[in-house]
Design a protein around this motif. Structure first.
Motif, PDB file in Angstrom:
ATOM      1  N   GLU A 146      -2.470  -7.712   2.710  1.00  0.00           N
ATOM      2  CA  GLU A 146      -2.867  -6.321   2.990  1.00  0.00           C
ATOM      3  C   GLU A 146      -3.831  -6.247   4.170  1.00  0.00           C
ATOM      4  O   GLU A 146      -3.716  -5.372   5.038  1.00  0.00           O
ATOM      5  CB  GLU A 146      -3.522  -5.695   1.755  1.00  0.00           C
ATOM      6  CG  GLU A 146      -2.513  -5.402   0.671  1.00  0.00           C
ATOM      7  CD  GLU A 146      -3.152  -4.802  -0.596  1.00  0.00           C
ATOM      8  OE1 GLU A 146      -2.387  -4.386  -1.470  1.00  0.00           O
ATOM      9  OE2 GLU A 146      -4.405  -4.785  -0.699  1.00  0.00           O
ATOM     10  N   PHE A 147      -4.803  -7.172   4.204  1.00  0.00           N
ATOM     11  CA  PHE A 147      -5.774  -7.172   5.303  1.00  0.00           C
ATOM     12  C   PHE A 147      -5.092  -7.453   6.643  1.00  0.00           C
ATOM     13  O   PHE A 147      -5.461  -6.896   7.674  1.00  0.00           O
ATOM     14  CB  PHE A 147      -6.899  -8.184   5.036  1.00  0.00           C
ATOM     15  CG  PHE A 147      -7.958  -7.658   4.100  1.00  0.00           C
ATOM     16  CD1 PHE A 147      -7.829  -6.403   3.507  1.00  0.00           C
ATOM     17  CD2 PHE A 147      -9.100  -8.410   3.812  1.00  0.00           C
ATOM     18  CE1 PHE A 147      -8.811  -5.911   2.650  1.00  0.00           C
ATOM     19  CE2 PHE A 147     -10.090  -7.920   2.963  1.00  0.00           C
ATOM     20  CZ  PHE A 147      -9.943  -6.678   2.382  1.00  0.00           C
ATOM     21  N   LEU A 148      -4.093  -8.337   6.606  1.00  0.00           N
ATOM     22  CA  LEU A 148      -3.376  -8.618   7.858  1.00  0.00           C
ATOM     23  C   LEU A 148      -2.618  -7.368   8.302  1.00  0.00           C
ATOM     24  O   LEU A 148      -2.621  -7.015   9.484  1.00  0.00           O
ATOM     25  CB  LEU A 148      -2.418  -9.799   7.686  1.00  0.00           C
ATOM     26  CG  LEU A 148      -1.795 -10.290   8.990  1.00  0.00           C
ATOM     27  CD1 LEU A 148      -1.516 -11.779   8.947  1.00  0.00           C
ATOM     28  CD2 LEU A 148      -0.539  -9.535   9.389  1.00  0.00           C
ATOM     29  N   ILE A 149      -1.980  -6.701   7.358  1.00  0.00           N
ATOM     30  CA  ILE A 149      -1.215  -5.491   7.721  1.00  0.00           C
ATOM     31  C   ILE A 149      -2.142  -4.432   8.317  1.00  0.00           C
ATOM     32  O   ILE A 149      -1.833  -3.796   9.326  1.00  0.00           O
ATOM     33  CB  ILE A 149      -0.464  -4.935   6.487  1.00  0.00           C
ATOM     34  CG1 ILE A 149       0.616  -5.944   6.044  1.00  0.00           C
ATOM     35  CG2 ILE A 149       0.162  -3.567   6.784  1.00  0.00           C
ATOM     36  CD1 ILE A 149       1.301  -5.604   4.737  1.00  0.00           C
ATOM     37  N   LYS A 150      -3.324  -4.261   7.695  1.00  0.00           N
ATOM     38  CA  LYS A 150      -4.294  -3.301   8.241  1.00  0.00           C
ATOM     39  C   LYS A 150      -4.646  -3.640   9.681  1.00  0.00           C
ATOM     40  O   LYS A 150      -4.707  -2.770  10.550  1.00  0.00           O
ATOM     41  CB  LYS A 150      -5.591  -3.344   7.412  1.00  0.00           C
ATOM     42  CG  LYS A 150      -5.651  -2.304   6.315  1.00  0.00           C
ATOM     43  CD  LYS A 150      -6.905  -2.471   5.490  1.00  0.00           C
ATOM     44  CE  LYS A 150      -8.053  -1.608   5.985  1.00  0.00           C
ATOM     45  NZ  LYS A 150      -9.065  -1.408   4.922  1.00  0.00           N
ATOM     46  N   THR A 151      -4.890  -4.922   9.913  1.00  0.00           N
ATOM     47  CA  THR A 151      -5.229  -5.361  11.266  1.00  0.00           C
ATOM     48  C   THR A 151      -4.081  -5.065  12.221  1.00  0.00           C
ATOM     49  O   THR A 151      -4.282  -4.538  13.320  1.00  0.00           O
ATOM     50  CB  THR A 151      -5.536  -6.882  11.279  1.00  0.00           C
ATOM     51  OG1 THR A 151      -6.511  -7.155  10.273  1.00  0.00           O
ATOM     52  CG2 THR A 151      -6.042  -7.327  12.634  1.00  0.00           C
TER      53      THR A 151
END
Ligand code: ADP
Ligand code: MG
Ligand code: ZN
Length: 482
Positions: free
Chosen positions: A57-62
């Motif tokens: 999820e954090f990668l997608i946000k980035t």
């Protein structure tokens, strides 16, 4: 011959999760060696990895924050290599289908392409005792093995060491605003490899690239690239060929040395990780994550200029760190409750000069500031409403900094309220004129600057409390008529 520098960066960023990428082990920095390990991250045979949802999820946000397309189906790959700090002898990464692709960052008006952002696990750490014990040996700490990383790969779009540093700091700021990483270069949570080549100016093809590793500061990145450009230019001019290789930067010696000839992708024998299913992301998940993205640095910067009428420069400083921006807005909103006078510009000045000056001096972050946003707002209110002079404000600020004091209290207890009473000021002005006949004569003789000394004398009599504008006005009137 003039040469053009070509730079592409690979940034490895530790994703801020509580547990590792494929096992429940913790990620706390500084834990005793080999205390955050289990059969999965130690690569015992027969274990199975389970993906950490938060990391994805954090990668997608980035990815969304830098305009990437999110792959609705991405796959994990095994990247094989033998290293003592990687017991599995392969790293789980992403190769053919990364989670995010085709983004960009705009730096000083220029677009720098982001090729891809993929998920991968970190390796362990080796500690070599060479020279420090009788018997040379190496120790391995697997706490880092399996820590979630995202690798952010740029296009070879940068053309100078400074541009590379600007890209890196802008990327770091975004990661911090998103709160997906600590981005602490000293602790290794933000690492950067720089790929550098040169080519004759005007040439359309790229030269062979050298990959620089082991830079752990912005300064290091800049120095290493500068050194490399210089080295390649000299070699090329001497008729040598630049080999594709990996070099290590030595910050102490300020030089790089060859580490290994660059491996090619096929050397890793990538193949799809059979222990993990393809990662499927729905449109709904993507749009939910998009909604969770906060205002990013560039937007905040232009809003600060628009909304608070700050200069580009000040807005830049205030938004350079999310905590500073929050402090500023909190202080302004508090100040607006205290007074009808405008406070934003003044609060900005106090933060960028006095407060940040003090914090930087002691290497402190905004979180450690003894001066609160509320106290700064009260101080500015006292100045804006002319209760205290700017000069007295500096003294009050000292108290706020050293004793965490409330400015209202300081002003009351120390009787620092500004004197606006003309009768009282008249008296001090008369005293100053009487005691400084020489300066008065100079002033009357045409040396206008001499009035500064008289103002200073009045301020002394008033213990710094007279309103400087009134002092100036009354002094001029008296000198003109006397
Ligand atoms: P690898 O893992 O083999 O280093 P990547 O595709 O992950 O390969 O990264 C390649 C990096 O090198 C990218 O950032 C890319 O922009 C950069 N790059 C590619 N060709 C050149 C070149 N000729 N000069 C400078 N940088 C380059
Ligand atoms: Mg590389
Ligand atoms: Zn583990």
């Amino acid at each position: 011959m003039k040469y053009e520098t070509v730079i592409g960066l690979e940034v490895h960023c530790q994703i801020k999760t509580e547990s590792k990428l494929f096992c429940p082990c913790g990620t706390a920095f500084g834990s005793p060696p080999n205390s955050n390990i289990c059969p999965i991250c130690c690569g015992h045979p027969g274990v199975l990895p389970v993906l950490n949802r938060k990391a994805a999820e954090f990668l997608i946000k980035t990815g969304l924050a830098v305009g990437c397309t999110i792959s609705k189906e991405s796959i994990f790959a095994r990247k094989q290599y033998f290293y003592p700090d990687l017991p599995k002898a392969y790293q789980i990464s992403q190769y053919e289908k990364p989670l995010a692709e085709h983004g960009s960052l705009t730096i000083n008006g220029k677009k720098i392409g982001i090729t891809r952002i993929h998920l991968e696990e970190d390796a362990g750490k080796l500690l070599h005792t060479i020279g420090s014990t009788e018997l040379d040996f190496s120790l391995v700490d697997l706490n880092r093995a399996g820590i979630p990383l995202m690798e952010i790969v740029s296009e070879p779009d940068m053309r100078s060491p400074q541009e590379a540093v600007d890209y890196l700091s802008s990327l770091k700021m975004i990661l911090q605003y998103l709160d997906v990483s600590d981005c602490d270069m000293e602790k290794g949570s933000l690492r950067c490899d720089a790929n550098v080549s040169i080519r004759p100016e005007g040439s359309k093809t790229f030269g062979n690239r050298v990959e620089l590793k082991n830079m752990n500061s912005f300064r290091g990145v800049k120095d290493a690239i500068e050194y490399e450009v210089d080295r390649q230019t000299r070699a090329t001019e001497a008729g040598e060929r630049i080999n594709q290789e990996t070099r290590l930067w030595d910050a102490d010696k300020q030089e790089s040395r060859p580490m290994r000839s660059k491996e090619q992708a096929h050397d890793y024998r990538y193949f799809p990780e059979p222990d993990l299913l393809p990662l499927l992301i729905s449109d709904e998940q993507i749009s939910d994550l998009r909604k969770s993205i906060p205002e990013l640095p560039a937007d905040k910067r232009s809003r600060f200029v628009r909304e608070y009428e700050l200069t580009e420069y000040d807005a830049n400083v205030l938004t350079g760190d999310k905590m500073i921006a929050e402090f500023f807005e909190k202080s302004v909103s508090h100040g607006n409750k205290l007074t009808k006078k405008p406070v934003a510009k003044m609060i900005s000045n106090w933060i960028t000069t006095d407060l940040l000056g003090r914090l930087n001096q002691g290497n402190h972050t905004m979180a450690e500031s003894p001066v609160t946003a509320e106290h700064l707002a009260s101080l500015v209110k006292l100045i804006a409403e002319e209760t205290i002079s700017g000069k007295i404000a500096k003294t009050v600020f000292e108290e706020m900094w050293t004793n965490r004091a409330d400015p209202e209290t300081v002003v009351k207890e120390k009787g620092l309220v500004q004197v606006m009473d003309t009768g009282q000021i008249n008296g001090w002005v008369d005293q100053a004129i009487a005691q400084n006949p020489k300066i008065v004569a100079e002033y009357k003789g045409g040396k206008e600057r001499a009035i500064g000394a008289l103002v200073g004398s009045v301020m002394k009599f008033s213990k710094g409390q007279a309103n400087p504008e009134l002092v100036n006005k009354i002094l001029k009137e008296k000198l003109a008529s006397a």
